[in-house]
Design an enzyme around this catalytic site. Structure first.
Site, PDB file in Angstrom:
ATOM      1  N   HIS A 207      46.853  41.601  29.238  1.00 30.19           N
ATOM      2  CA  HIS A 207      45.565  41.759  29.787  1.00 30.19           C
ATOM      3  C   HIS A 207      44.910  41.408  28.534  1.00 30.19           C
ATOM      4  O   HIS A 207      44.758  42.133  27.415  1.00 30.19           O
ATOM      5  CB  HIS A 207      45.383  43.015  30.543  1.00 30.19           C
ATOM      6  CG  HIS A 207      46.010  43.334  31.608  1.00 30.19           C
ATOM      7  ND1 HIS A 207      47.314  43.016  31.974  1.00 30.19           N
ATOM      8  CD2 HIS A 207      45.174  43.581  33.037  1.00 30.19           C
ATOM      9  CE1 HIS A 207      47.415  43.436  33.265  1.00 30.19           C
ATOM     10  NE2 HIS A 207      46.263  43.860  34.032  1.00 30.19           N
ATOM     11  N   GLU A 210      39.357  40.665  30.328  1.00 34.70           N
ATOM     12  CA  GLU A 210      38.839  41.179  31.380  1.00 34.70           C
ATOM     13  C   GLU A 210      37.434  41.986  31.343  1.00 34.70           C
ATOM     14  O   GLU A 210      36.347  41.279  31.372  1.00 34.70           O
ATOM     15  CB  GLU A 210      39.427  42.087  32.166  1.00 34.70           C
ATOM     16  CG  GLU A 210      39.245  42.620  33.350  1.00 34.70           C
ATOM     17  CD  GLU A 210      40.150  43.680  33.716  1.00 34.70           C
ATOM     18  OE1 GLU A 210      41.014  44.386  33.236  1.00 34.70           O
ATOM     19  OE2 GLU A 210      40.135  44.238  35.011  1.00 34.70           O
ATOM     20  N   ASP A 288      46.241  41.834  41.638  1.00 33.23           N
ATOM     21  CA  ASP A 288      45.907  43.101  40.721  1.00 33.23           C
ATOM     22  C   ASP A 288      46.403  44.364  41.241  1.00 33.23           C
ATOM     23  O   ASP A 288      47.615  44.730  41.061  1.00 33.23           O
ATOM     24  CB  ASP A 288      44.558  43.057  40.127  1.00 33.23           C
ATOM     25  CG  ASP A 288      44.597  43.568  38.775  1.00 33.23           C
ATOM     26  OD1 ASP A 288      45.363  44.026  37.997  1.00 33.23           O
ATOM     27  OD2 ASP A 288      43.242  43.873  38.386  1.00 33.23           O
TER      28      ASP A 288
HETATM   29  N1  HPA Z   1      43.138  45.813  33.983  1.00 32.67           N
HETATM   30  C1  HPA Z   1      43.856  46.846  33.150  1.00 32.67           C
HETATM   31  N2  HPA Z   1      44.895  47.754  33.336  1.00 32.67           N
HETATM   32  C2  HPA Z   1      45.083  47.845  34.671  1.00 32.67           C
HETATM   33  C3  HPA Z   1      44.750  46.939  35.502  1.00 32.67           C
HETATM   34  C4  HPA Z   1      43.560  46.071  35.283  1.00 32.67           C
HETATM   35  O1  HPA Z   1      43.118  45.443  36.192  1.00 32.67           O
HETATM   36  N3  HPA Z   1      45.324  47.426  36.727  1.00 32.67           N
HETATM   37  C5  HPA Z   1      46.011  48.563  36.361  1.00 32.67           C
HETATM   38  N4  HPA Z   1      46.208  48.647  35.297  1.00 32.67           N
HETATM   39 ZN    ZN Z   2      45.884  43.822  36.061  1.00 37.52          ZN
END
Ligand code: HPA
Ligand code: ZN
Length: 347
Positions: A207, A210, A288
């Site tokens: 990730h 975001e 997600d």
């Molecule tokens: N972002 C970061 N961590 C997470 C997410 C997310 O969208 N969903 C579950 N853990």
């Molecule tokens: Zn995620």
């Protein structure tokens, strides 16, 4: 769809195409598929007292203002997952729902540290998921893989110990990922654990971008060896990075309804999805944490197609991108790409 490919889609044609497309889900936290009904039934089974009076009260609590406000409820919800049957039931419910949406392959994230810290052995967690993955293949023909995610708000030492503990289950894993609170937890913090995972032949995703800055995306690529970026929507803040994503065809696993619910964007019309897609970035659409964000994968395709005025050709492109960006073997990818094309032609 051939002669209407370049025009915005009419409602019925969009619906037909979205239903018909064989879908690949690449950004799905299996713990994020825990629906309030299952939360209540498992709480009853284990005698866990929930801080909610009803299923409706749980849903009403799902009003988030940022990633952390969601994570607090998401980790608390995990407390009802205790035995192998719970993890099985969670994953099988996801596969049943995903099958209804036309998902044919899914690469599932899971957060082992959320469970091991509560004294639940990895064997229970992974064993339950594996049972459901086998059943989903038998019942629905869905293929799936597991990606072990490290919680970035914890230390790299904790992540290294988690990777060590997962070694007996190496054969059950396709890769490793990085999730949880992004701000203040840069990919650089996890260089050693990702190097070790890659040396074991595990694939790497992370990730980034975001809530965190575009620089985290660059770090995930250069320091962690990430092959896909989860979310990545803030890449736009660095034009040279966008150029690189296009040139190197690095996929982003975008989750539009998540971005909306966590206030990454103010509305779906303001999302940069169509802009990045038209710029040549390899975008995919995913759900997600669908139990928390109000929609599974087809809902995400639908909401994005409408708000971003995607054409039929663009929707097909997104489905093809996901097949190519998956960790499926080359022969399976080719077969799936052919299926996508013929489904699109018939829709
Ligand atoms: N972002 C970061 N961590 C997470 C997410 C997310 O969208 N969903 C579950 N853990
Ligand atoms: Zn995620």
């Amino acid at each position: 769809m051939s002669n209407a490919a370049a025009k915005p889609l009419a409602d019925d044609a969009r619906e037909r195409l979205i239903r018909a497309l064989p879908k690949v889900e690449l950004h799905l936290h299996i713990e994020g598929t825990l629906e309030p009904e299952m939360m209540f039934s498992l709480a009853g089974k284990h005698g866990v007292k929930l801080p909610y009076a009803s299923v409706e009260a749980v849903r009403a609590a799902y009003a988030f203002h940022d990633l952390q406000s969601f994570l607090d409820l998401y980790y608390a919800g995990c407390d009802v997952l205790r035995d192998r049957k719970d993890f099985y039931a969670l994953a099988l419910a996801y596969f049943t729902r995903a099958h209804a949406d036309g998902v044919v392959h899914a690469e599932l994230f899971f957060d082992p540290q959320t469970h091991t810290v509560r004294g639940i052995p990895l064997e229970v967690v992974i064993g339950g998921f594996r049972d459901a993955m086998d059943d989903a293949h038998r019942r629905y023909g869905i293929t799936s893989e597991l990606i072990l995610c490290f919680l970035r708000h914890l230390s790299e030492e904790d992540a290294l110990a988690t990777l060590d503990a997962a070694l007996p289950f190496r054969g059950d894993l396709v890769g490793v990922g990085l999730d949880s609170g992004e701000r203040g937890n840069p990919p650089a913090k996890f260089q050693r654990v990702f190097a070790r995972a890659r040396a074991l032949g595990l694939r790497a995703v992370a990730h980034a971008g975001e809530e965190g800055p575009a620089a985290y995306i660059t770090e995930a690529l250069d320091l962690l060896g990430a092959e896909r970026i989860d979310h990545g929507v803030r890449c736009e803040e660095d034009p040279a990075l966008v150029e690189r994503l296009v040139r190197e065809q690095i996929p982003l696993t975008v989750c539009p309804l998540s971005n909306l619910k966590l206030c990454v964007v103010k509305d779906l019309k303001a999302h940069n999805f169509a802009k990045l897609l038209r710029r040549g970035v390899v975008l995919t659409i995913n759900s997600d944490d669908p139990a928390y964000f109000g929609g599974y994968i087809a809902d995400n395709y639908r909401a994005t197609a409408v708000a971003q005025a995607l054409t039929a050709a663009e929707l097909v492109q997104v489905a093809e991108n996901a097949a190519r960006a998956s960790f499926l073997p080359a022969t399976a990818k080719t077969a799936l790409l052919n299926k996508i094309r013929s489904a699109a032609a018939r829709a």
